[in-house]
Write a protein that holds these residues in place. Structure first.
Motif, short mmCIF file in Angstrom:
data_model
loop_
_atom_site.label_atom_id
_atom_site.label_comp_id
_atom_site.label_asym_id
_atom_site.label_seq_id
_atom_site.Cartn_x
_atom_site.Cartn_y
_atom_site.Cartn_z
N TRP A 148 -2.62 18.97 5.43
CA TRP A 148 -4.01 19.43 5.43
C TRP A 148 -4.16 20.83 4.88
O TRP A 148 -5.27 21.30 4.67
CB TRP A 148 -4.67 19.28 6.79
CG TRP A 148 -3.96 19.95 7.94
CD1 TRP A 148 -2.97 19.42 8.70
CD2 TRP A 148 -4.23 21.24 8.49
NE1 TRP A 148 -2.59 20.30 9.67
CE2 TRP A 148 -3.35 21.42 9.58
CE3 TRP A 148 -5.12 22.25 8.16
CZ2 TRP A 148 -3.33 22.58 10.34
CZ3 TRP A 148 -5.11 23.41 8.92
CH2 TRP A 148 -4.22 23.57 10.00
N GLY A 149 -3.05 21.49 4.59
CA GLY A 149 -3.13 22.76 3.88
C GLY A 149 -3.28 22.52 2.38
O GLY A 149 -3.45 23.43 1.61
N VAL A 169 0.67 9.63 2.28
CA VAL A 169 -0.39 8.63 2.36
C VAL A 169 -1.71 9.37 2.66
O VAL A 169 -1.74 10.25 3.53
CB VAL A 169 -0.07 7.59 3.47
CG1 VAL A 169 -1.26 6.67 3.71
CG2 VAL A 169 1.16 6.78 3.09
N PRO A 170 -2.78 9.05 1.96
CA PRO A 170 -4.04 9.80 2.11
C PRO A 170 -4.84 9.44 3.38
O PRO A 170 -5.90 8.84 3.31
CB PRO A 170 -4.81 9.44 0.84
CG PRO A 170 -4.33 8.07 0.49
CD PRO A 170 -2.88 8.04 0.91
N HIS A 171 -4.31 9.85 4.54
CA HIS A 171 -5.03 9.63 5.79
C HIS A 171 -6.20 10.61 5.94
O HIS A 171 -7.10 10.37 6.73
CB HIS A 171 -4.10 9.78 6.99
CG HIS A 171 -3.04 8.72 7.08
ND1 HIS A 171 -3.33 7.38 7.22
CD2 HIS A 171 -1.70 8.81 7.04
CE1 HIS A 171 -2.21 6.68 7.26
NE2 HIS A 171 -1.20 7.53 7.16
N GLY A 172 -6.18 11.70 5.19
CA GLY A 172 -7.25 12.69 5.22
C GLY A 172 -6.94 13.86 6.13
O GLY A 172 -6.17 13.76 7.08
N THR A 179 0.84 -1.20 0.00
CA THR A 179 0.00 0.00 0.00
C THR A 179 0.87 1.25 0.00
O THR A 179 1.85 1.34 0.74
CB THR A 179 -0.93 0.04 1.24
OG1 THR A 179 -0.12 0.05 2.42
CG2 THR A 179 -1.88 -1.14 1.26
N HIS A 180 0.54 2.18 -0.85
CA HIS A 180 1.15 3.50 -0.92
C HIS A 180 2.69 3.49 -0.98
O HIS A 180 3.35 4.20 -0.23
CB HIS A 180 0.67 4.36 0.26
CG HIS A 180 -0.79 4.30 0.48
ND1 HIS A 180 -1.70 4.83 -0.41
CD2 HIS A 180 -1.53 3.75 1.48
CE1 HIS A 180 -2.93 4.63 0.04
NE2 HIS A 180 -2.84 3.97 1.17
#
Length: 182
Positions: free
Chosen positions: A155-156, A164-167, A56-57
């Motif tokens: 997050w900016g 990694v797209p943790h959000g 993954t990633h």
């Protein structure tokens, strides 16, 4: 490495069942992992570039240390083990500060749904970056970057494709928690 992991219900409670990690991923079964964020008192955060052969990633930048909790393993001890394995740093459970859990589900493919309950810890990094020894099979690179740069890039939304797209909610929590300790 395929290992046995405990299976959790939707609320994150143990079901009393365990299976191979590969089976948990194939079936999308929720299982526990650890995330340890290492930070310095002068406002930097350690990030790792995931190995190029990761399922993954691969090659994206991620949490300082992450790993699966083996079936029956104590969660803080799993965090201590993973820190030693991935970055060669010896810590104790007392060095860890739990900041909660975060549920994440990533559908990698039809036969790979990574459903994890991350147990998140902070740990002050008291040695220079040069003292760390990365686990070559898991980690491609390590970097210490200023917290404000990390915040902007995660997050900016300045450079989300790098990580990694943790959000944004996950990353905002990490930045806020580290900022309150420096």
């Amino acid at each position: 490495m395929d290992e046995y992991v405990d299976i959790l219900d939707e609320q994150g409670n143990p079901t009393g069942q365990s299976c191979l990690k590969s089976e948990a991923h194939r079936k999308g079964l929720l299982h526990p992992t650890i995330h340890v964020w290492l930070y310095t008192k002068d406002g930097r955060v350690l990030i790792q570039q995931r190995g190029k052969h990761k399922d993954t990633h691969p090659l994206l930048w991620d949490v300082s240390v992450a790993g699966h909790v083996s079936a029956g393993e104590n969660i803080p001890l799993a965090a201590v083990r993973e820190v030693e394995e991935e970055v060669g740093l010896s810590i104790t459970v007392n060095d860890l500060e739990s900041i909660g859990t975060f549920k994440a589900v990533h559908k990698i493919s039809e036969n790979f749904i990574d459903a994890e309950l991350h147990h998140i810890f902070l740990c002050e990094l008291k040695v220079p970056l040069s003292a760390l020894i990365k686990q070559d099979s898991e980690v491609d690179d390590l970097a210490l970057i200023p917290l404000f740069q990390f915040a902007e890039e995660t997050w900016g939304l300045a450079n989300v494709a790098k990580y990694v797209p943790h959000g944004p909610t996950y990353y905002k929590t990490i930045v806020k928690e580290i900022k309150s300790r420096i």
